[in-house]
Motif scaffolding. Structure first.
Motif, mmCIF file in Angstrom:
data_model
loop_
_atom_site.group_PDB
_atom_site.id
_atom_site.type_symbol
_atom_site.label_atom_id
_atom_site.label_comp_id
_atom_site.label_asym_id
_atom_site.label_seq_id
_atom_site.Cartn_x
_atom_site.Cartn_y
_atom_site.Cartn_z
ATOM 1 N N GLU A 1 39.378 31.664 29.448
ATOM 2 C CA GLU A 1 39.213 32.550 28.134
ATOM 3 C C GLU A 1 38.251 32.126 28.128
ATOM 4 O OE1 GLU A 1 42.256 32.790 25.795
ATOM 5 O OE2 GLU A 1 43.398 33.246 27.103
ATOM 6 N N PRO A 2 36.825 33.068 27.252
ATOM 7 C CA PRO A 2 35.289 32.290 27.412
ATOM 8 C C PRO A 2 36.148 32.057 25.467
ATOM 9 C CG PRO A 2 35.582 35.291 26.951
ATOM 10 C CD PRO A 2 37.057 34.349 27.759
ATOM 11 N N LEU A 3 34.341 30.853 25.586
ATOM 12 C CA LEU A 3 34.571 30.109 24.234
ATOM 13 C C LEU A 3 34.305 31.717 22.564
ATOM 14 C CD1 LEU A 3 33.197 27.062 25.052
ATOM 15 C CD2 LEU A 3 35.282 27.583 25.332
ATOM 16 N N GLN A 4 34.863 30.926 22.014
ATOM 17 C CA GLN A 4 34.777 31.329 20.863
ATOM 18 C C GLN A 4 32.861 31.003 20.309
ATOM 19 O OE1 GLN A 4 36.698 32.884 19.193
ATOM 20 N NE2 GLN A 4 38.147 33.030 20.431
ATOM 21 N N SER A 5 32.609 32.379 19.225
ATOM 22 C CA SER A 5 31.580 31.537 19.068
ATOM 23 C C SER A 5 31.518 30.633 18.128
ATOM 24 C CB SER A 5 30.944 32.864 17.942
ATOM 25 O OG SER A 5 31.146 33.167 17.004
ATOM 26 N N ASP A 6 31.606 30.036 17.606
ATOM 27 C CA ASP A 6 31.818 28.645 16.976
ATOM 28 C C ASP A 6 31.625 27.560 17.696
ATOM 29 O OD1 ASP A 6 34.335 29.455 16.477
ATOM 30 O OD2 ASP A 6 34.867 28.711 14.679
ATOM 31 N N GLU A 7 32.954 28.013 18.760
ATOM 32 C CA GLU A 7 32.685 26.367 20.045
ATOM 33 C C GLU A 7 31.686 26.895 21.088
ATOM 34 O OE1 GLU A 7 36.082 26.973 22.240
ATOM 35 O OE2 GLU A 7 37.086 26.622 20.160
ATOM 36 N N LEU A 8 30.393 27.476 21.193
ATOM 37 C CA LEU A 8 29.262 27.687 22.223
ATOM 38 C C LEU A 8 28.383 26.839 21.658
ATOM 39 C CD1 LEU A 8 29.094 31.328 22.354
ATOM 40 C CD2 LEU A 8 29.864 29.813 24.457
ATOM 41 N N PRO A 9 27.717 26.067 22.506
ATOM 42 C CA PRO A 9 26.111 25.326 21.815
ATOM 43 C C PRO A 9 25.134 26.216 20.984
ATOM 44 C CG PRO A 9 26.406 25.523 24.192
ATOM 45 C CD PRO A 9 27.895 26.319 23.811
ATOM 46 N N GLU A 10 24.568 25.745 20.318
ATOM 47 C CA GLU A 10 24.011 26.256 19.538
ATOM 48 C C GLU A 10 22.453 27.461 20.088
ATOM 49 O OE1 GLU A 10 20.813 25.480 15.972
ATOM 50 O OE2 GLU A 10 21.752 24.130 16.236
ATOM 51 N N HIS A 11 22.375 26.883 20.978
ATOM 52 C CA HIS A 11 20.616 27.943 21.612
ATOM 53 C C HIS A 11 22.026 29.187 21.979
ATOM 54 C CE1 HIS A 11 22.284 25.681 24.977
ATOM 55 N NE2 HIS A 11 21.833 26.541 26.056
ATOM 56 N N LEU A 12 23.556 29.063 22.337
ATOM 57 C CA LEU A 12 23.850 30.275 23.038
ATOM 58 C C LEU A 12 24.626 31.876 22.438
ATOM 59 C CD1 LEU A 12 25.706 28.547 26.065
ATOM 60 C CD2 LEU A 12 23.947 30.415 26.328
ATOM 61 N N ARG A 13 24.799 30.613 20.792
ATOM 62 C CA ARG A 13 25.530 31.355 19.398
ATOM 63 C C ARG A 13 24.507 33.059 19.325
ATOM 64 N NH1 ARG A 13 26.067 26.462 15.493
ATOM 65 N NH2 ARG A 13 27.074 25.503 17.608
ATOM 66 N N PRO A 14 25.636 33.615 19.098
ATOM 67 C CA PRO A 14 24.913 35.234 18.998
ATOM 68 C C PRO A 14 24.418 34.873 17.245
ATOM 69 C CG PRO A 14 27.295 35.264 18.497
ATOM 70 C CD PRO A 14 26.899 34.316 18.730
ATOM 71 N N PRO A 15 22.538 35.365 17.092
ATOM 72 C CA PRO A 15 22.450 35.344 15.786
ATOM 73 C C PRO A 15 23.125 35.777 14.282
ATOM 74 C CG PRO A 15 21.441 36.880 17.200
ATOM 75 C CD PRO A 15 22.265 35.748 17.935
ATOM 76 N N PRO A 16 23.517 35.243 12.909
ATOM 77 C CA PRO A 16 24.095 36.121 12.167
ATOM 78 C C PRO A 16 23.653 36.992 11.644
ATOM 79 C CG PRO A 16 22.862 33.866 11.860
ATOM 80 C CD PRO A 16 22.620 33.951 12.982
#
Length: 179
Positions: free
Chosen positions: A52-67
């Motif tokens: 399953e894909p990782l939750q957005s808060d578990e992703l590395p910072e450069h892959l997180r969606p911008p707030p």
């Protein structure tokens, strides 16, 4: 021991593939002991497809969606508010310059005290001495860098601090007692 367990796991993964013998790619028909790095990478990618894909808060910072930023509630009279909001949740480094009339040990002790003062105010900053009178404060949440600016600029032996390539001079100049 670990190598045999790894080989066993990889071998079991290869055998458990849900495809017919005729449909297997050429690399999958090889013996597991003959796999090279590229074959192992393909096997890993195939294994990751089922995850399953990782939750957005578990992703590395450069892959997180911008707030999401709500510009209707922002005070545009202060441009630092925009910077503060744009750096929320992102790592940010600030450079701290300590007075040059302090020794290296005194400068390190002062930055430790400042870091503790920030932590006591629930502002988490990691401190790294990069020179005898210069330190980096690393904020995991970049918005806290601007919150810390007010506190740090009031410190007696701080000369300046740099946030996002903007230098802020100390508000409180130290007084040198002349003997």
């Amino acid at each position: 021991m670990y190598r045999s367990i790894l080989i066993f796991l990889l071998f079991s993964v290869v055998l458990c593939k849900k495809s017919k013998e005729g449909e297997k790619p050429e690399w999958a028909k090889k013996d597991i002991r003959d796999f090279d790095d590229a074959d192992m990478e393909r096997l890993f990618d195939q294994w990751e497809e089922d995850e399953e894909p990782l939750q957005s808060d578990e992703l590395p910072e450069h892959l997180r969606p911008p707030p999401k930023i709500d510009l209707s509630n922002i005070d545009t009279s202060n441009p630092e508010n925009l910077l503060k909001i744009s750096k929320k949740g992102k790592t940010l480094m600030t450079f701290i310059n300590v007075s040059t009339d302090k020794t290296k040990e005194e400068a390190e002790e002062l930055t430790k005290l400042w870091q503790t003062g920030l932590w006591n105010n629930h502002i988490q900053a990691e401190r790294y001495m990069v020179d005898s009178h210069r330190a980096i404060f690393l904020f995991k949440d970049g918005a806290q860098a601007w919150e810390s600016k007010t506190f740090l600029l009031q410190q007696e032996f701080l000369e300046s601090m740099t946030i996002e390539n903007k230098v802020y001079e100390s508000e409180k100049k130290h007084v040198i007692d002349e003997l």
